[in-house]
Design a protein around this motif. Structure first.
Motif, PDB file in Angstrom:
ATOM      1  N   PRO A  24       0.605  -0.960  -0.025  1.00  0.00           N
ATOM      2  CA  PRO A  24       0.213  -0.264  -0.366  1.00  0.00           C
ATOM      3  C   PRO A  24       0.882   0.850  -0.233  1.00  0.00           C
ATOM      4  CG  PRO A  24      -0.626  -1.614   1.905  1.00  0.00           C
ATOM      5  CD  PRO A  24       0.809  -2.208   1.112  1.00  0.00           C
ATOM      6  N   ALA A  25       0.224   2.286  -0.397  1.00  0.00           N
ATOM      7  CA  ALA A  25       1.351   3.904  -0.479  1.00  0.00           C
ATOM      8  C   ALA A  25       1.196   4.472   0.992  1.00  0.00           C
ATOM      9  CB  ALA A  25       0.185   4.495  -1.816  1.00  0.00           C
ATOM     10  N   PRO A  26       2.214   4.214   1.057  1.00  0.00           N
ATOM     11  CA  PRO A  26       1.881   5.180   2.984  1.00  0.00           C
ATOM     12  C   PRO A  26       1.073   6.443   2.479  1.00  0.00           C
ATOM     13  CG  PRO A  26       4.423   4.836   1.513  1.00  0.00           C
ATOM     14  CD  PRO A  26       3.989   4.820   0.759  1.00  0.00           C
ATOM     15  N   GLN A  27      -0.246   6.941   3.260  1.00  0.00           N
ATOM     16  CA  GLN A  27      -1.067   7.927   3.538  1.00  0.00           C
ATOM     17  C   GLN A  27      -0.486   8.858   4.452  1.00  0.00           C
ATOM     18  OE1 GLN A  27      -4.221   7.359   2.245  1.00  0.00           O
ATOM     19  NE2 GLN A  27      -3.626   6.283   0.850  1.00  0.00           N
ATOM     20  N   GLY A  28       1.012   8.878   3.887  1.00  0.00           N
ATOM     21  CA  GLY A  28       1.675  10.475   4.566  1.00  0.00           C
ATOM     22  C   GLY A  28       2.945   9.926   4.819  1.00  0.00           C
ATOM     23  N   ASP A  29       4.059  10.907   5.615  1.00  0.00           N
ATOM     24  CA  ASP A  29       5.287  10.393   5.402  1.00  0.00           C
ATOM     25  C   ASP A  29       5.986  10.250   6.450  1.00  0.00           C
ATOM     26  OD1 ASP A  29       8.231  11.782   4.826  1.00  0.00           O
ATOM     27  OD2 ASP A  29       8.081  13.745   5.886  1.00  0.00           O
ATOM     28  N   TYR A  30       6.173   8.014   4.904  1.00  0.00           N
ATOM     29  CA  TYR A  30       6.463   8.055   6.480  1.00  0.00           C
ATOM     30  C   TYR A  30       6.959   6.437   5.018  1.00  0.00           C
ATOM     31  CZ  TYR A  30       1.958   5.522   6.240  1.00  0.00           C
ATOM     32  OH  TYR A  30       0.023   5.355   5.815  1.00  0.00           O
ATOM     33  N   VAL A  31       7.635   5.705   5.240  1.00  0.00           N
ATOM     34  CA  VAL A  31       7.779   4.681   4.683  1.00  0.00           C
ATOM     35  C   VAL A  31       6.984   2.989   5.024  1.00  0.00           C
ATOM     36  CG1 VAL A  31       9.814   5.018   3.336  1.00  0.00           C
ATOM     37  CG2 VAL A  31       9.717   3.452   5.757  1.00  0.00           C
ATOM     38  N   ALA A  32       6.129   2.236   4.306  1.00  0.00           N
ATOM     39  CA  ALA A  32       5.163   1.683   4.266  1.00  0.00           C
ATOM     40  C   ALA A  32       5.729   0.063   5.353  1.00  0.00           C
ATOM     41  CB  ALA A  32       4.313   0.461   3.582  1.00  0.00           C
ATOM     42  N   ALA A  33       7.153  -0.301   5.411  1.00  0.00           N
ATOM     43  CA  ALA A  33       7.862  -0.992   5.875  1.00  0.00           C
ATOM     44  C   ALA A  33       9.518  -1.079   5.600  1.00  0.00           C
ATOM     45  CB  ALA A  33       7.554  -2.606   5.698  1.00  0.00           C
ATOM     46  N   VAL A  34      10.019  -1.061   6.794  1.00  0.00           N
ATOM     47  CA  VAL A  34      11.464  -1.091   6.679  1.00  0.00           C
ATOM     48  C   VAL A  34      12.037  -2.825   6.915  1.00  0.00           C
ATOM     49  CG1 VAL A  34      13.296   0.160   8.092  1.00  0.00           C
ATOM     50  CG2 VAL A  34      11.392   1.309   7.636  1.00  0.00           C
ATOM     51  N   LEU A  35      13.106  -2.506   6.479  1.00  0.00           N
ATOM     52  CA  LEU A  35      13.910  -4.091   6.990  1.00  0.00           C
ATOM     53  C   LEU A  35      15.346  -3.157   7.658  1.00  0.00           C
ATOM     54  CD1 LEU A  35      14.653  -7.056   7.089  1.00  0.00           C
ATOM     55  CD2 LEU A  35      15.000  -6.796   4.646  1.00  0.00           C
ATOM     56  N   HIS A  36      15.512  -3.819   8.286  1.00  0.00           N
ATOM     57  CA  HIS A  36      16.998  -3.116  10.465  1.00  0.00           C
ATOM     58  C   HIS A  36      17.742  -4.294  10.417  1.00  0.00           C
ATOM     59  CE1 HIS A  36      19.979  -0.606  11.700  1.00  0.00           C
ATOM     60  NE2 HIS A  36      19.136  -1.773  13.119  1.00  0.00           N
ATOM     61  N   ALA A  37      18.472  -5.099  10.127  1.00  0.00           N
ATOM     62  CA  ALA A  37      19.204  -6.092  11.210  1.00  0.00           C
ATOM     63  C   ALA A  37      18.314  -7.340  10.782  1.00  0.00           C
ATOM     64  CB  ALA A  37      19.659  -5.525  12.091  1.00  0.00           C
ATOM     65  N   ALA A  71      -6.408  -5.079   6.461  1.00  0.00           N
ATOM     66  CA  ALA A  71      -5.454  -4.458   7.155  1.00  0.00           C
ATOM     67  C   ALA A  71      -4.199  -5.101   7.379  1.00  0.00           C
ATOM     68  CB  ALA A  71      -5.906  -3.783   8.534  1.00  0.00           C
ATOM     69  N   ALA A  72      -4.260  -6.429   7.803  1.00  0.00           N
ATOM     70  CA  ALA A  72      -3.326  -7.440   8.335  1.00  0.00           C
ATOM     71  C   ALA A  72      -2.706  -7.852   6.524  1.00  0.00           C
ATOM     72  CB  ALA A  72      -3.748  -8.646   9.061  1.00  0.00           C
ATOM     73  N   SER A  73      -3.688  -7.917   5.587  1.00  0.00           N
ATOM     74  CA  SER A  73      -2.876  -8.297   4.780  1.00  0.00           C
ATOM     75  C   SER A  73      -2.134  -7.197   3.543  1.00  0.00           C
ATOM     76  CB  SER A  73      -4.425  -8.900   3.387  1.00  0.00           C
ATOM     77  OG  SER A  73      -4.755 -10.107   3.962  1.00  0.00           O
ATOM     78  N   ASN A  74      -2.814  -5.985   3.776  1.00  0.00           N
ATOM     79  CA  ASN A  74      -1.863  -4.968   3.197  1.00  0.00           C
ATOM     80  C   ASN A  74      -1.302  -4.710   4.555  1.00  0.00           C
ATOM     81  OD1 ASN A  74      -3.531  -3.561   1.695  1.00  0.00           O
ATOM     82  ND2 ASN A  74      -4.903  -2.415   3.454  1.00  0.00           N
ATOM     83  N   ALA A  75      -0.549  -5.431   5.320  1.00  0.00           N
ATOM     84  CA  ALA A  75       0.815  -4.631   6.299  1.00  0.00           C
ATOM     85  C   ALA A  75       1.778  -6.027   5.571  1.00  0.00           C
ATOM     86  CB  ALA A  75       0.458  -5.219   8.193  1.00  0.00           C
ATOM     87  N   LEU A  76       1.612  -7.367   5.093  1.00  0.00           N
ATOM     88  CA  LEU A  76       1.507  -8.621   4.669  1.00  0.00           C
ATOM     89  C   LEU A  76       2.237  -8.090   3.555  1.00  0.00           C
ATOM     90  CD1 LEU A  76      -0.997 -11.612   5.983  1.00  0.00           C
ATOM     91  CD2 LEU A  76       2.135 -10.935   5.960  1.00  0.00           C
ATOM     92  N   ALA A  77       1.713  -7.116   2.942  1.00  0.00           N
ATOM     93  CA  ALA A  77       2.064  -7.142   1.545  1.00  0.00           C
ATOM     94  C   ALA A  77       3.062  -5.818   1.869  1.00  0.00           C
ATOM     95  CB  ALA A  77       0.989  -6.344   0.247  1.00  0.00           C
ATOM     96  N   ALA A  78       3.213  -5.064   2.414  1.00  0.00           N
ATOM     97  CA  ALA A  78       4.691  -3.686   2.902  1.00  0.00           C
ATOM     98  C   ALA A  78       5.362  -5.065   3.556  1.00  0.00           C
ATOM     99  CB  ALA A  78       3.763  -2.891   3.491  1.00  0.00           C
ATOM    100  N   ALA A  79       5.930  -5.523   4.757  1.00  0.00           N
ATOM    101  CA  ALA A  79       6.604  -6.651   4.721  1.00  0.00           C
ATOM    102  C   ALA A  79       6.940  -7.359   3.517  1.00  0.00           C
ATOM    103  CB  ALA A  79       6.199  -7.576   5.774  1.00  0.00           C
ATOM    104  N   ARG A  80       5.849  -7.414   2.761  1.00  0.00           N
ATOM    105  CA  ARG A  80       6.785  -9.105   1.411  1.00  0.00           C
ATOM    106  C   ARG A  80       7.746  -7.577   0.390  1.00  0.00           C
ATOM    107  NH1 ARG A  80       1.836 -11.844   1.191  1.00  0.00           N
ATOM    108  NH2 ARG A  80       2.132 -13.929   2.326  1.00  0.00           N
TER     109      ARG A  80
END
Length: 143
Positions: free
Chosen positions: A9-22, A60-69
């Motif tokens: 999903p495209a962010p609805q504000g000034d942020y990214v949908a997901a971040v991969l860190h460590a 909403a969970a499916s959208n979060a999974l899509a962002a993580a993927r």
């Protein structure tokens, strides 16, 4: 949007949908949107029924999974959800937060298979962005 692997999903504000860190993926809170539009608005237990909220939480969970993927490394073979927080914009006196959050859990199992449920919190709040009834945030790890 494919039901198996929807696009992030495209962010609805000034942020990214997901971040991969460590080696850990953190998603932003995701609401029940399709193509950037909320599918339902209102308070659960008032203008939004338990059944509507359950379905909205699954989306909403499916959208979060899509962002993580979308941030998985190329060599990854999959995704393991570690922790999920479900926020529910609840009417005063509505206490079936866990039943609403079960919609997100069902979406995780449908997408990733049996035995893949993360640790989970279900939290009642007064309001959510744009009047969304639910919001889901994930912490996950690439496999």
């Amino acid at each position: 949007m494919s039901s198996e692997h929807p696009s992030s999903p495209a962010p609805q504000g000034d942020y990214v949908a997901a971040v991969l860190h460590a080696g850990t993926i953190y998603t932003a809170g995701m609401t029940p949107r399709i193509d950037g539009r909320l599918t339902v608005t209102g308070l659960v237990g008032d203008t939004v029924s338990l059944e509507e909220a359950y379905a909205a939480t699954g989306l909403a969970a499916s959208n979060a999974l899509a962002a993580a993927r979308a941030v998985l490394p190329d060599e990854s073979t999959g995704l393991r959800c570690l922790q999920m927080t479900v926020y529910v914009a609840a009417a005063v006196g509505f206490t079936q937060l866990s039943a609403v959050a079960d919609g997100a859990s069902a979406a995780i199992v449908a997408a990733l298979g049996p035995g893949t449920l993360p640790a989970r919190s279900a939290i009642g709040v007064a309001t959510l962005p744009s009047g969304a009834p639910v919001e889901v945030q994930l912490v996950a790890a690439p496999l």
